[in-house]
Design a protein around this motif. Structure first.
Motif, PDB file in Angstrom:
ATOM      1  N   GLY A 265     156.968  50.606  55.062  1.00  0.00           N
ATOM      2  CA  GLY A 265     155.768  51.264  55.559  1.00  0.00           C
ATOM      3  C   GLY A 265     154.492  50.494  55.305  1.00  0.00           C
ATOM      4  O   GLY A 265     154.461  49.264  55.372  1.00  0.00           O
ATOM      5  N   LEU A 266     153.456  51.237  54.990  1.00  0.00           N
ATOM      6  CA  LEU A 266     152.135  50.638  54.798  1.00  0.00           C
ATOM      7  C   LEU A 266     152.109  49.581  53.709  1.00  0.00           C
ATOM      8  O   LEU A 266     151.346  48.625  53.793  1.00  0.00           O
ATOM      9  CB  LEU A 266     151.114  51.731  54.464  1.00  0.00           C
ATOM     10  N   ASP A 267     152.920  49.735  52.686  1.00  0.00           N
ATOM     11  CA  ASP A 267     152.898  48.783  51.575  1.00  0.00           C
ATOM     12  C   ASP A 267     153.251  47.372  52.033  1.00  0.00           C
ATOM     13  O   ASP A 267     152.876  46.397  51.377  1.00  0.00           O
ATOM     14  CB  ASP A 267     153.858  49.240  50.471  1.00  0.00           C
ATOM     15  N   VAL A 268     153.962  47.256  53.142  1.00  0.00           N
ATOM     16  CA  VAL A 268     154.309  45.945  53.694  1.00  0.00           C
ATOM     17  C   VAL A 268     153.437  45.623  54.902  1.00  0.00           C
ATOM     18  O   VAL A 268     152.923  44.514  55.037  1.00  0.00           O
ATOM     19  CB  VAL A 268     155.802  45.901  54.095  1.00  0.00           C
ATOM     20  N   VAL A 269     153.256  46.594  55.779  1.00  0.00           N
ATOM     21  CA  VAL A 269     152.560  46.344  57.044  1.00  0.00           C
ATOM     22  C   VAL A 269     151.055  46.205  56.858  1.00  0.00           C
ATOM     23  O   VAL A 269     150.420  45.331  57.455  1.00  0.00           O
ATOM     24  CB  VAL A 269     152.869  47.469  58.059  1.00  0.00           C
ATOM     25  N   ALA A 270     150.472  47.076  56.036  1.00  0.00           N
ATOM     26  CA  ALA A 270     149.006  47.050  55.826  1.00  0.00           C
ATOM     27  C   ALA A 270     148.680  47.541  54.424  1.00  0.00           C
ATOM     28  O   ALA A 270     148.077  48.607  54.254  1.00  0.00           O
ATOM     29  CB  ALA A 270     148.304  47.907  56.881  1.00  0.00           C
ATOM     30  N   PRO A 271     149.064  46.771  53.394  1.00  0.00           N
ATOM     31  CA  PRO A 271     148.864  47.232  52.013  1.00  0.00           C
ATOM     32  C   PRO A 271     147.400  47.471  51.669  1.00  0.00           C
ATOM     33  O   PRO A 271     147.091  48.271  50.779  1.00  0.00           O
ATOM     34  CB  PRO A 271     149.461  46.094  51.168  1.00  0.00           C
ATOM     35  N   ASN A 272     146.489  46.808  52.366  1.00  0.00           N
ATOM     36  CA  ASN A 272     145.058  46.993  52.089  1.00  0.00           C
ATOM     37  C   ASN A 272     144.576  48.388  52.454  1.00  0.00           C
ATOM     38  O   ASN A 272     143.505  48.815  52.000  1.00  0.00           O
ATOM     39  CB  ASN A 272     144.241  45.970  52.876  1.00  0.00           C
ATOM     40  N   LEU A 273     145.358  49.115  53.249  1.00  0.00           N
ATOM     41  CA  LEU A 273     144.939  50.453  53.678  1.00  0.00           C
ATOM     42  C   LEU A 273     145.478  51.569  52.791  1.00  0.00           C
ATOM     43  O   LEU A 273     145.106  52.733  52.960  1.00  0.00           O
ATOM     44  CB  LEU A 273     145.379  50.701  55.125  1.00  0.00           C
ATOM     45  N   THR A 274     146.350  51.246  51.840  1.00  0.00           N
ATOM     46  CA  THR A 274     146.922  52.293  50.988  1.00  0.00           C
ATOM     47  C   THR A 274     145.956  52.751  49.900  1.00  0.00           C
ATOM     48  O   THR A 274     146.129  53.829  49.336  1.00  0.00           O
ATOM     49  CB  THR A 274     148.213  51.816  50.308  1.00  0.00           C
ATOM     50  N   GLY A 275     144.972  51.909  49.577  1.00  0.00           N
ATOM     51  CA  GLY A 275     144.061  52.238  48.488  1.00  0.00           C
ATOM     52  C   GLY A 275     144.737  52.267  47.137  1.00  0.00           C
ATOM     53  O   GLY A 275     144.212  52.843  46.181  1.00  0.00           O
ATOM     54  N   GLY A 276     145.927  51.682  47.046  1.00  0.00           N
ATOM     55  CA  GLY A 276     146.647  51.667  45.775  1.00  0.00           C
ATOM     56  C   GLY A 276     147.418  52.938  45.498  1.00  0.00           C
ATOM     57  O   GLY A 276     147.935  53.127  44.393  1.00  0.00           O
ATOM     58  N   GLY A 277     147.521  53.825  46.502  1.00  0.00           N
ATOM     59  CA  GLY A 277     148.274  55.061  46.312  1.00  0.00           C
ATOM     60  C   GLY A 277     149.757  54.816  46.158  1.00  0.00           C
ATOM     61  O   GLY A 277     150.275  53.771  46.585  1.00  0.00           O
ATOM     62  N   PRO A 278     150.499  55.755  45.569  1.00  0.00           N
ATOM     63  CA  PRO A 278     151.933  55.555  45.298  1.00  0.00           C
ATOM     64  C   PRO A 278     152.760  55.484  46.574  1.00  0.00           C
ATOM     65  O   PRO A 278     152.389  56.072  47.596  1.00  0.00           O
ATOM     66  CB  PRO A 278     152.304  56.799  44.481  1.00  0.00           C
ATOM     67  N   PRO A 279     153.875  54.764  46.538  1.00  0.00           N
ATOM     68  CA  PRO A 279     154.753  54.719  47.712  1.00  0.00           C
ATOM     69  C   PRO A 279     155.373  56.082  47.975  1.00  0.00           C
ATOM     70  O   PRO A 279     155.550  56.881  47.049  1.00  0.00           O
ATOM     71  CB  PRO A 279     155.815  53.688  47.320  1.00  0.00           C
ATOM     72  N   PRO A 280     155.710  56.368  49.219  1.00  0.00           N
ATOM     73  CA  PRO A 280     156.270  57.685  49.547  1.00  0.00           C
ATOM     74  C   PRO A 280     157.684  57.869  48.999  1.00  0.00           C
ATOM     75  O   PRO A 280     158.432  56.903  48.833  1.00  0.00           O
ATOM     76  CB  PRO A 280     156.259  57.705  51.078  1.00  0.00           C
ATOM     77  N   ILE A 281     158.032  59.117  48.754  1.00  0.00           N
ATOM     78  CA  ILE A 281     159.369  59.482  48.303  1.00  0.00           C
ATOM     79  C   ILE A 281     160.278  59.645  49.522  1.00  0.00           C
ATOM     80  O   ILE A 281     159.891  60.248  50.521  1.00  0.00           O
ATOM     81  CB  ILE A 281     159.328  60.816  47.521  1.00  0.00           C
ATOM     82  N   GLY A 282     161.493  59.137  49.428  1.00  0.00           N
ATOM     83  CA  GLY A 282     162.508  59.416  50.446  1.00  0.00           C
ATOM     84  C   GLY A 282     162.366  58.670  51.746  1.00  0.00           C
ATOM     85  O   GLY A 282     163.059  58.985  52.724  1.00  0.00           O
ATOM     86  N   ALA A 283     161.484  57.672  51.816  1.00  0.00           N
ATOM     87  CA  ALA A 283     161.284  56.938  53.062  1.00  0.00           C
ATOM     88  C   ALA A 283     162.456  55.997  53.310  1.00  0.00           C
ATOM     89  O   ALA A 283     162.912  55.306  52.402  1.00  0.00           O
ATOM     90  CB  ALA A 283     159.983  56.145  52.993  1.00  0.00           C
ATOM     91  N   ARG A 284     162.943  55.965  54.549  1.00  0.00           N
ATOM     92  CA  ARG A 284     164.013  55.024  54.889  1.00  0.00           C
ATOM     93  C   ARG A 284     164.063  54.813  56.394  1.00  0.00           C
ATOM     94  O   ARG A 284     163.471  55.564  57.162  1.00  0.00           O
ATOM     95  CB  ARG A 284     165.362  55.493  54.367  1.00  0.00           C
ATOM     96  N   ILE A 285     164.766  53.779  56.777  1.00  0.00           N
ATOM     97  CA  ILE A 285     164.904  53.463  58.195  1.00  0.00           C
ATOM     98  C   ILE A 285     165.808  54.502  58.863  1.00  0.00           C
ATOM     99  O   ILE A 285     166.734  55.030  58.223  1.00  0.00           O
ATOM    100  CB  ILE A 285     165.458  52.039  58.392  1.00  0.00           C
ATOM    101  N   ALA A 286     165.527  54.819  60.109  1.00  0.00           N
ATOM    102  CA  ALA A 286     166.326  55.781  60.859  1.00  0.00           C
ATOM    103  C   ALA A 286     167.312  55.049  61.764  1.00  0.00           C
ATOM    104  O   ALA A 286     167.070  53.919  62.186  1.00  0.00           O
ATOM    105  CB  ALA A 286     165.417  56.688  61.682  1.00  0.00           C
ATOM    106  N   HIS A 287     168.421  55.711  62.066  1.00  0.00           N
ATOM    107  CA  HIS A 287     169.416  55.156  62.986  1.00  0.00           C
ATOM    108  C   HIS A 287     168.975  55.492  64.410  1.00  0.00           C
ATOM    109  O   HIS A 287     169.329  56.544  64.961  1.00  0.00           O
ATOM    110  CB  HIS A 287     170.797  55.727  62.681  1.00  0.00           C
TER     111      HIS A 287
END
Length: 302
Positions: free
Chosen positions: A66-88
């Protein structure tokens, strides 16, 4: 010899007009959004909560990050989301969802270019959360396949759309109104695309649940109305004829009121829905520790 621009009366008049405009125009028109009214800032910042949710849900569903890879500057340092994963997902749905995710990156950038904002709140986009939102009786996995992911997606952009419809009349500044109009256009488009894709498959049985796509959307809409606690502001893909456009059809490709206008929701209503608790002061659902910003935190203090 130096050129004296004031020697020409016309030059002097033009310079006078420019100086007059610089004093008379509000700072926001001149591009200095720091002067936005406090209420405008708070309403725009409230929207950040939903934009963070959509960005990480769509990007992770399409890409597996997610944002941590695509646009880490926009997270503001907030924690990564719980349960995020790629969909089939198949090629078409993955393409659409990736577009949605990248659009949300643009939304975050536009909002943070207008107001200071805040770090990404803790998000929970796990299967368990979607199961809770959609129906407590289902162990629903939104990441399992195209149809499940689209049904889960039905849950999200529409709530943001409602929020922008509700916020727009309350905004005072040109800058805020322009931004929210643009965001509303995008959220409405995303919701329309998802509803159209689901409408095409409205009578398909969702395996293994034994429920049609249309029934799923009806349950989600009914739950959001119940959680929002402010009457009918949400409708599924198939409705009684009296609720269809001009009372003439049962198909309901868009969720609109009797005049075919979008339904508004207030921040408390939205929090009741995305918390999945029916209470703006009790966090849960997609925001286990609550949403961020002045408006959302004010309810948590209660």
């Amino acid at each position: 010899m130096a050129l004296n621009i004031f020697s020409n009366p016309m030059n002097s008049f033009v310079i006078f007009l420019l100086m007059l405009l610089s004093y008379s125009l509000p700072n926001e028109v001149l591009g200095r959004s720091a002067t936005l009214p406090k209420s405008d800032v708070e309403l725009i910042e409230f929207a950040l909560n939903l934009e963070y949710l959509e960005a990480d849900y769509f990007l992770n569903g399409a890409l597996g990050h997610g944002l941590d890879v695509v646009a880490p500057n926009l997270t503001g340092g907030g924690p990564p989301p719980i349960g995020a994963r790629i969909a089939h997902l198949g090629p078409l749905v993955r393409d659409v969802i990736l577009q949605f995710g990248l659009q949300e990156v643009g939304h975050l950038r536009a909002i943070k270019s207008t107001v200071r904002g805040f770090p990404r709140p803790l998000l929970n986009i796990s299967s368990e959360t979607f199961g809770q939102i959609i129906d407590n009786a289902f162990a629903f996995d939104p990441y399992a396949n195209d149809i499940n992911y689209l049904i889960a997606t039905y849950v999200i952009p529409y709530v943001g759309l409602n929020g922008y419809v509700g916020a727009n009349p309350l905004l005072q500044s040109v800058t805020a109104k322009k931004l929210v109009a643009g965001l509303l256009a995008a959220e409405s488009g995303q919701d329309a695309v998802v509803r159209a894709m689901l409408y095409e498959r409205r009578y398909e049985i969702v395996i293994p649940y034994g429920v049609t796509v249309a029934e799923f959307t009806d349950r989600i809409s009914a739950l959001r109305n119940k959680l929002g606690r402010d009457g009918l502001k949400d409708e599924g893909l198939v409705v009684p004829k009296e609720l269809g456009a001009e009372g003439k059809v049962t198909g309901n490709i868009l969720s609109l009121n009797k005049d075919s206008l979008g339904y508004p929701r207030t921040p408390p209503e939205i929090l009741r829905i995305v918390y999945a608790t029916g209470n703006e002061s009790v966090p849960g659902g997609f925001y286990p520790k609550g949403a961020n910003g002045t408006i959302a935190r004010s309810y948590l203090e209660h």
